[in-house]
Design an enzyme around this catalytic site. Structure first.
Site, mmCIF file in Angstrom:
data_model
loop_
_atom_site.group_PDB
_atom_site.id
_atom_site.type_symbol
_atom_site.label_atom_id
_atom_site.label_comp_id
_atom_site.label_asym_id
_atom_site.label_seq_id
_atom_site.Cartn_x
_atom_site.Cartn_y
_atom_site.Cartn_z
ATOM 1 C CB SER A 117 -17.936 38.454 40.010
ATOM 2 O OG SER A 117 -17.218 39.648 39.868
ATOM 3 C CD GLU A 244 1.750 32.068 52.542
ATOM 4 O OE1 GLU A 244 2.385 33.113 52.342
ATOM 5 O OE2 GLU A 244 0.753 31.741 51.871
ATOM 6 C CG PHE A 290 0.229 29.796 44.799
ATOM 7 C CD1 PHE A 290 1.327 28.959 44.954
ATOM 8 C CD2 PHE A 290 -0.590 29.619 43.700
ATOM 9 C CE1 PHE A 290 1.614 27.973 44.009
ATOM 10 C CE2 PHE A 290 -0.318 28.642 42.747
ATOM 11 C CZ PHE A 290 0.787 27.818 42.909
ATOM 12 C CD GLU A 291 -0.873 35.342 50.018
ATOM 13 O OE1 GLU A 291 -1.516 35.571 51.048
ATOM 14 O OE2 GLU A 291 0.330 35.618 49.882
ATOM 15 C CG HIS A 378 -18.386 43.387 36.936
ATOM 16 N ND1 HIS A 378 -17.548 44.351 37.473
ATOM 17 C CD2 HIS A 378 -18.198 42.277 37.689
ATOM 18 C CE1 HIS A 378 -16.905 43.832 38.500
ATOM 19 N NE2 HIS A 378 -17.265 42.571 38.656
ATOM 20 C CG HIS A 455 -19.237 45.548 40.240
ATOM 21 N ND1 HIS A 455 -19.774 44.289 40.348
ATOM 22 C CD2 HIS A 455 -18.080 45.514 40.940
ATOM 23 C CE1 HIS A 455 -18.973 43.528 41.061
ATOM 24 N NE2 HIS A 455 -17.941 44.247 41.444
HETATM 25 ZN ZN LIG Z 1 -16.352 43.364 42.391
#
Ligand SMILES: [Zn+2]
Length: 493
Positions: A117, A244, A290-291, A378, A455
């Site tokens: 990526s 959290e 948010f996490e 990908h 991938h």
């Molecule tokens: Zn991946």
């Protein structure tokens, strides 16, 4: 005789070419003309004819990236959503499929047949291919070596757009410091350098800076106006516990969230859905984490976090305040994670969440001024085995004429599978039941055993609509995507 036939044929062709509107008297009265498929496709032809290329600059560009969203993923997600809506499924049309311009993207990295990526996103945001694992640095870099990054950084469309006075934003369901979103605003010899503790000392001593800090430091133009995603712990020191209950990962003692708040008096930090819901179009700048790590899969998401569609919609509201336009990346980062886990149910649900975000963007933008691009970075080794009946549950066992299909050993199998992954066996394959395979947590069977599926190197799709979208034609190198963005926004020479 031969000459005469040729002459006759060519005179017919000339006669046909001579009529600008074909004469109905010369047309065949096709016996299938009232067939529903025939008529629907004819209507589609009229829509296609009415769709003229928009050859002018764009005000805004939105790049949607389905991380790992292979063409097979799109096909399966289409059937999945169609079936959820009570249809057979195959005939359902995703929002992304309504975008008129389509091309294939060749995703390999300069040093890898099967890409990652970081290299692929760098190609999309900067216009050049590079090595696997590196964030917006050209092919001269050696992954993991800080000293090879210096001087080889590429300028990204996000940096250029910000310098030109456009508003810029990044939205992801993954950690916002993860490879795909990081390529928009950071430069790093290694995608894993998300926080200072993840970097080797030598890299720090040579002056390389972690990705989270680069996000906070981004000062091109007016900076990043919208950041929505996961990855809170990358920004907090290990001595600090977040909202959290998770500790930060940083060892340099810096609280980058506080630093961001101090730097941007016009900005708002939010960490949950309640805070997110209070944001409106008057918000000048927002930092939403948010996490502690990645946001939840869509299939597991409850009230605590906004959906990708909600984040996209809000990002457009906020960025849309800039009369000079905006550039936004929206990544569905977790399609990839579910595929690595060979968990098709979650991968398909996250693909539909991306499609909902695309629909939200189509609904609130003007195609005369906003270029929308949808693609993947990908593919994955995700397959559809034959031969189930039309309408067979896409996650289910392959079934034909009311009977489960069996392999040569008399064993059942699912339509969906993977080339490699966790649920591979050394020896006889197990014989799955329908209850087992329909469970949300089911991992589809795979051929080659890996704890994490890989991938794949197949081309991925590009769908586009809006100004300059027609430039997507044929099979293109992935770095071409940047060049269409550049044509639309006029960023660089
Ligand atoms: Zn991946």
């Amino acid at each position: 005789m031969k000459t005469k036939q040729l002459l006759l044929a060519s005179s017919v062709m000339i006669a046909l070419a001579g009529c600008s509107t074909a004469d109905s008297a010369t047309k065949i009265d096709a016996s299938q003309k009232n067939d529903v498929w025939y008529k629907e496709a004819q209507a589609q032809i009229e829509l296609a004819k009415a769709n003229a290329p928009i050859k002018k600059p764009a005000k805004n560009v939105i790049l949607f990236v389905g991380d790992g969203m292979s063409v097979g993923t799109i096909t399966a997600a289409r059937i999945f959503e169609g079936q959820r809506r009570g249809m057979l499924g195959e005939e359902y049309k995703l929002a992304m499929e309504t975008l008129p311009s389509v091309a294939l993207s060749k995703t390999y990295n300069t040093n890898a047949q099967i890409p990652d990526s970081a290299g692929t996103a760098t190609a999309m945001v900067s216009g050049v291919k590079t090595k696997s694992g590196v964030i917006s640095i050209d092919d001269n870099v050696q992954r993991g070596f800080c000293n090879t990054a210096k001087g080889n950084e590429v300028e990204t469309a996000w940096e250029m757009a910000a310098e030109k006075g456009l508003s810029v934003g990044v939205v992801s369901t993954a950690r916002i410091t993860h490879a795909t979103p990081a390529t928009a605003y950071a430069h790093s010899a290694d995608r894993n350098w998300e926080n200072d503790a993840a970097m080797p000392n030598i890299a720090k001593n040579q002056g390389c800076v972690d990705i989270a800090q680069q996000l906070i430091d981004f000062d091109k133009g007016d900076g990043l106006q919208v950041v929505f995603g996961g990855g809170r712990s990358q920004f907090l020191p290990d001595s600090v516990t977040d909202e959290e209950g998770k500790n930060g990962k940083r060892k340099d003692g810096r609280n980058l969230i506080s630093e961001w708040e101090a730097k941007h008096s016009d900005g708002q930090y939010v960490w949950d859905k309640a805070g997110f819901d209070k944001l409106d179009a008057n918000t000048k700048r927002v930092f939403g984490l948010f996490e502690p790590s990645h946001m939840k899969y869509e299939a597991d998401r409850r009230d605590g976090e906004p959906s990708l569609a909600e984040m996209t919609s809000k990002a457009i509201d906020i960025l849309g305040n800039n009369q000079d336009g905006f550039l936004l990346m929206v990544e569905a980062g977790r399609i990839d994670h579910a595929h690595h886990d060979t968990n098709a149910a979650r991968a398909l649900a996250d693909t539909i969440a991306l499609d909902d975000a695309i629909k939200a963007a189509l609904d609130k933008t003007n195609p005369e001024e906003t270029l929308i691009i949808v693609t993947a970075d990908h593919a994955h080794t995700f397959i559809m085995n034959g031969y189930a009946d039309r309408g067979n549950p896409i996650l289910g066992l392959s079934k034909l004429g009311g009977k489960y299909n069996e392999d040569e050993f008399g064993k059942r199998y699912t339509t969906l599978g993977y080339g490699n992954g966790a649920n591979a066996v050394d020896g006889p394959r197990n014989n799955p039941t329908q209850d087992e395979v329909m469970a949300l947590d089911y991992k589809q069977q795979a051929l080659i055993k890996f704890s994490s599926e890989t991938h794949s190197g197949e081309d991925v799709a590009i769908f586009a609509k809006g100004p300059e979208a027609y430039l997507f034609q044929g099979a293109v190198e992935q770095n071409y995507i940047y060049h269409v963005i550049n044509e639309a926004l006029g960023l660089a020479e």
